[in-house]
Write a protein that holds these residues in place. Structure first.
Motif, mmCIF file in Angstrom:
data_model
loop_
_atom_site.group_PDB
_atom_site.id
_atom_site.type_symbol
_atom_site.label_atom_id
_atom_site.label_comp_id
_atom_site.label_asym_id
_atom_site.label_seq_id
_atom_site.Cartn_x
_atom_site.Cartn_y
_atom_site.Cartn_z
ATOM 1 N N ARG A 92 112.783 0.745 32.673
ATOM 2 C CA ARG A 92 111.784 -0.078 33.308
ATOM 3 C C ARG A 92 111.126 -0.899 32.238
ATOM 4 N NH1 ARG A 92 109.484 2.710 37.517
ATOM 5 N NH2 ARG A 92 107.489 2.927 36.528
ATOM 6 N N HIS A 130 116.041 -12.783 33.825
ATOM 7 C CA HIS A 130 116.528 -13.091 35.171
ATOM 8 C C HIS A 130 117.571 -12.091 35.624
ATOM 9 C CE1 HIS A 130 114.547 -17.006 34.688
ATOM 10 N NE2 HIS A 130 114.490 -16.964 35.992
ATOM 11 N N LEU A 132 117.772 -9.059 34.735
ATOM 12 C CA LEU A 132 117.078 -7.812 35.067
ATOM 13 C C LEU A 132 116.421 -7.887 36.431
ATOM 14 C CD1 LEU A 132 115.430 -6.660 31.749
ATOM 15 C CD2 LEU A 132 117.035 -5.400 33.166
ATOM 16 N N LEU A 133 115.834 -9.038 36.734
ATOM 17 C CA LEU A 133 115.229 -9.207 38.049
ATOM 18 C C LEU A 133 116.279 -9.030 39.133
ATOM 19 C CD1 LEU A 133 112.917 -9.906 39.939
ATOM 20 C CD2 LEU A 133 113.345 -12.330 39.511
ATOM 21 N N GLU A 134 117.426 -9.633 38.899
ATOM 22 C CA GLU A 134 118.523 -9.513 39.852
ATOM 23 C C GLU A 134 118.943 -8.061 40.046
ATOM 24 O OE1 GLU A 134 122.367 -11.618 39.123
ATOM 25 O OE2 GLU A 134 121.006 -13.356 39.207
ATOM 26 N N MET A 135 119.091 -7.351 38.935
ATOM 27 C CA MET A 135 119.498 -5.956 39.024
ATOM 28 C C MET A 135 118.457 -5.127 39.755
ATOM 29 S SD MET A 135 121.451 -4.951 35.508
ATOM 30 C CE MET A 135 120.009 -5.187 34.490
ATOM 31 N N THR A 136 117.201 -5.427 39.499
ATOM 32 C CA THR A 136 116.134 -4.662 40.144
ATOM 33 C C THR A 136 116.103 -4.940 41.642
ATOM 34 O OG1 THR A 136 114.889 -4.834 38.086
ATOM 35 C CG2 THR A 136 113.693 -4.051 40.001
ATOM 36 N N LEU A 137 116.363 -6.198 42.005
ATOM 37 C CA LEU A 137 116.451 -6.524 43.439
ATOM 38 C C LEU A 137 117.610 -5.777 44.093
ATOM 39 C CD1 LEU A 137 115.689 -10.363 43.394
ATOM 40 C CD2 LEU A 137 114.338 -8.625 44.559
ATOM 41 N N ASP A 138 118.731 -5.663 43.386
ATOM 42 C CA ASP A 138 119.856 -4.885 43.913
ATOM 43 C C ASP A 138 119.453 -3.438 44.163
ATOM 44 O OD1 ASP A 138 121.663 -6.926 43.949
ATOM 45 O OD2 ASP A 138 122.600 -6.427 42.035
ATOM 46 N N GLU A 139 118.763 -2.886 43.180
ATOM 47 C CA GLU A 139 118.352 -1.489 43.322
ATOM 48 C C GLU A 139 117.394 -1.313 44.479
ATOM 49 O OE1 GLU A 139 117.722 1.127 39.702
ATOM 50 O OE2 GLU A 139 117.536 -0.882 38.841
ATOM 51 N N LEU A 140 116.518 -2.294 44.633
ATOM 52 C CA LEU A 140 115.555 -2.227 45.737
ATOM 53 C C LEU A 140 116.277 -2.267 47.081
ATOM 54 C CD1 LEU A 140 112.594 -2.165 46.568
ATOM 55 C CD2 LEU A 140 112.537 -4.650 46.364
ATOM 56 N N ASP A 141 117.263 -3.149 47.196
ATOM 57 C CA ASP A 141 118.065 -3.184 48.419
ATOM 58 C C ASP A 141 118.714 -1.842 48.684
ATOM 59 O OD1 ASP A 141 117.460 -5.771 48.953
ATOM 60 O OD2 ASP A 141 119.356 -6.612 48.256
ATOM 61 N N ARG B 95 118.084 -15.028 45.827
ATOM 62 C CA ARG B 95 118.952 -14.505 46.860
ATOM 63 C C ARG B 95 119.019 -15.453 48.034
ATOM 64 N NH1 ARG B 95 120.160 -9.334 45.666
ATOM 65 N NH2 ARG B 95 119.888 -9.151 43.417
ATOM 66 N N LEU B 140 110.092 -1.061 43.941
ATOM 67 C CA LEU B 140 111.153 -0.074 43.794
ATOM 68 C C LEU B 140 110.555 1.324 43.676
ATOM 69 C CD1 LEU B 140 114.163 0.447 43.504
ATOM 70 C CD2 LEU B 140 113.945 -0.011 41.058
#
Lengths: 247, 247
Positions: A92, A130, A132-141, B95, B140
Motif C-alpha cells: 500500500r 497510474h 498502481l491506480l489501475e491495479m488497485t481498481l482491479d483489486e477493488l473490482d 476505465r 479497498l
DNA sequence: AGACCTCTTTGACCCAGATCAATTGGTACA
DNA sequence: TGTACCAATTGATCTGGGTCAAAGAGGTCT
C-alpha cells in the motif's frame, strides 16, 4: 524474517513484475530504476509474511507460490480477503501499516522494492503511479465481486466460483486458451478454501464431493482437479456471463 | 437522464469535493482547473444513476443524499457492494464501463467532472492522481473489511456493524465527537439494509427489534435511531477495537 | 513395518436464518 | 372517511450449512 532469497536465480526477465505488475508499460529507463531497488525474498509455507498492524517496509509482487490476505476476529473467526497468485502485487504505497495478515500458503518467492525508494520513484514517474491506480481498481473490482459471492451465493456456487477463478488464473499463466478440459492443482487446503468462502471445511468437503459426483469436476488425490467443461462450472457458479473477474 | 441540477445553489466552498475527495491537498491553481470542468447533477430517490456495463461519462462525488453500488445476479439476487454518503467519490478514471449499478436511495445531488477532461487533468497534476490512489486504497480497505462482515458475522453482528458505520459517518459530518448518545435517521429501507448485509429483510427487522429490546438502540418511528452507548454497539458488532473503517 | 502426523471425508444432529404468510401502521389520494 | 399502497413487524415452519464425532488416506520418521 528472512534473508534476501539467494535460493532463486530469477532475473527481471522472468519476474512477473515485467508483464503484469508495476512496470507493465514503463519505459526502459524507468525499468532500470526499478531494477536498482529490487530484491528477492522467499518464505516457507505457513510463514506469516506480514502481520496486520505491522509497519510494512516494502511493496512487491509474487514470483512463485501462493499467499493469502487474512482478517481475524478476536474470537478466532477468520476471513480471507484476498488470494495472491504469481504476478499479483502486495503493498500500500503511501500507507504506514498493513491492514491484514499476509500468509504464505505454499513456499513462495517475492520480488520486493523497499518502500521509501519505491514511493520516491512513484512521485518522479507518474506512469508508475497510474499503473498502481489501475491495479488497485482491479483489486477493488475483485473484492466487490467477491462480496456478491460471500453475501448471496450458496455453498455449491461458492465452491464453483472459487474453482473457476483458480482455473482461469492458472490457465492464463500456463497454457493457452480456455478450450478443452482444464487441469490444475488446488493450491489451498479445504480449510483455506473455507476461510475464503465463509464456510466450514466440512461443507467445502461435502460440496467438492457433490460436484465430483455430478461430474462437474474430477478429482485425483485430494488436490488434483480436472474440469471437463468450463462452461458447466461457470453455470454452477451462478455467473453465466463469462465475466472477467480477476481476483 | 437529467439536466445539470439547477435546483441547487451549491458553490464549491460547500461542495464536499473540497474537504474529502479529489482536491483535498490541491494547490489553488489546481482547484481552479477543477472548478472549470465541474458541474452539478441531481437525481430522484429510486433513480438509477448508472447502469452496470454502461460507459460512464463522468466521475464525481456526492454532495447530499445517499446512493448505493449494487450487483445483481440473473435470478434477481442482489448484493450491495458499496454505500455512497456525502463526500464519497464515484468513478473509475481510466476505465470504460461501470462495474455495477449506482442507484440513488434518496434524492441526491452530485458534483461531477466530465471524464475526459478530468483524466487529462489527472495526467498533468500528479497530486490528483495520488489523491485518487489514496481514495481507492481506502475503498479497498472498506470492501475487505466488509468481506469479513459478510463471510463471518452473525445477523445481529451484521446489523450492529452497519449501524456503527452509519453512525460514525453521520457524526463526523454533523456533530462533534463520538461522546454521548448518537442520533441519526437511517437512510436505508430494511430491504436495502438486507441487500447490504446479505440477509433477508425479515431478519433485519427481527434483529432491529432485538437490539431495541436489549437497549442497544432506541427507535422512534421506523427510521429515527438513537444509540445511547456507542461502545456497547461496537461490542455487539464484534469489532472491539474502535478500528477505523470507513465505508 | 509400525507409529504418528496432518488433511480429508462422511455421518448424525441441530440451529440461525430463510421462506411463506398474515397483520400493523403510516400517508397519499379521491 | 375510505381505500389503496407501501414499509415494517411478527408468527409459524422449513432447511442449508454449522457442529460434533468418528474414520479413512496419504505422508514421514524411526
Amino acid at each position: 524474517m528472512n534473508a534476501p532469497g539467494p535460493t532463486i536465480s530469477a532475473t527481471c526477465s522472468d519476474c512477473p513484475i515485467r508483464h503484469r505488475a508495476v512496470c507493465a508499460q514503463c519505459e526502459s529507463d524507468e525499468l532500470e530504476q526499478l531494477e536498482e531497488i529490487k530484491y528477492y525474498r522467499s518464505f516457507e509455507a505457513g510463514q506469516t509474511i506480514i502481520w496486520s498492524g505491522d509497519k510494512m517496509g516494502f511493496v512487491g509482487s509474487v514470483v512463485s507460490g501462493i499467499a493469502t490476505l487474512t482478517q481475524t476476529m478476536e474470537d478466532g473467526r477468520t476471513q480471507m480477503v484476498g488470494l495472491l497468485l504469481p504476478s499479483d502485487f502486495v503493498g500500500r504505497p503511501g500507507r504506514e501499516g498493513a491492514a491484514y495478515d499476509v500468509v504464505a500458503t505454499t513456499d513462495i518467492v517475492m520480488c520486493c522494492f523497499r518502500k521509501k525508494p519505491f514511493e520516491d520513484l512513484m512521485v518522479k514517474t507518474p506512469r508508475i503511479a497510474h499503473r498502481l491506480l489501475e491495479m488497485t481498481l482491479d483489486e477493488l473490482d475483485a473484492a466487490r465481486e467477491w462480496m456478491l459471492v460471500l453475501g448471496r451465493k450458496t455453498a455449491r456456487e461458492k465452491i464453483a466460483s472459487l474453482l473457476s477463478i483458480i482455473a482461469r488464473r492458472d490457465a492464463s499463466l500456463n497454457t493457452g486458451g480456455p478450450s478443452g478440459p482444464m487441469v490444475f492443482d488446488l493450491p489451498l487446503t479445504r480449510e483455506a478454501m473455507a476461510d475464503y468462502l465463509g464456510l466450514t471445511l466440512e461443507t467445502v468437503s461435502r460440496q467438492m464431493s457433490a460436484l465430483k459426483k455430478d461430474g462437474v469436476i474430477r478429482l485425483e488425490g485430494k488436490r488434483h482437479v480436472t474440469i471437463p467443461d468450463m462452461g458447466r462450472l461457470m453455470e454452477e457458479a451462478g455467473d453465466d456471463s463469462d465475466g472477467g473477474f480477476l481476483v
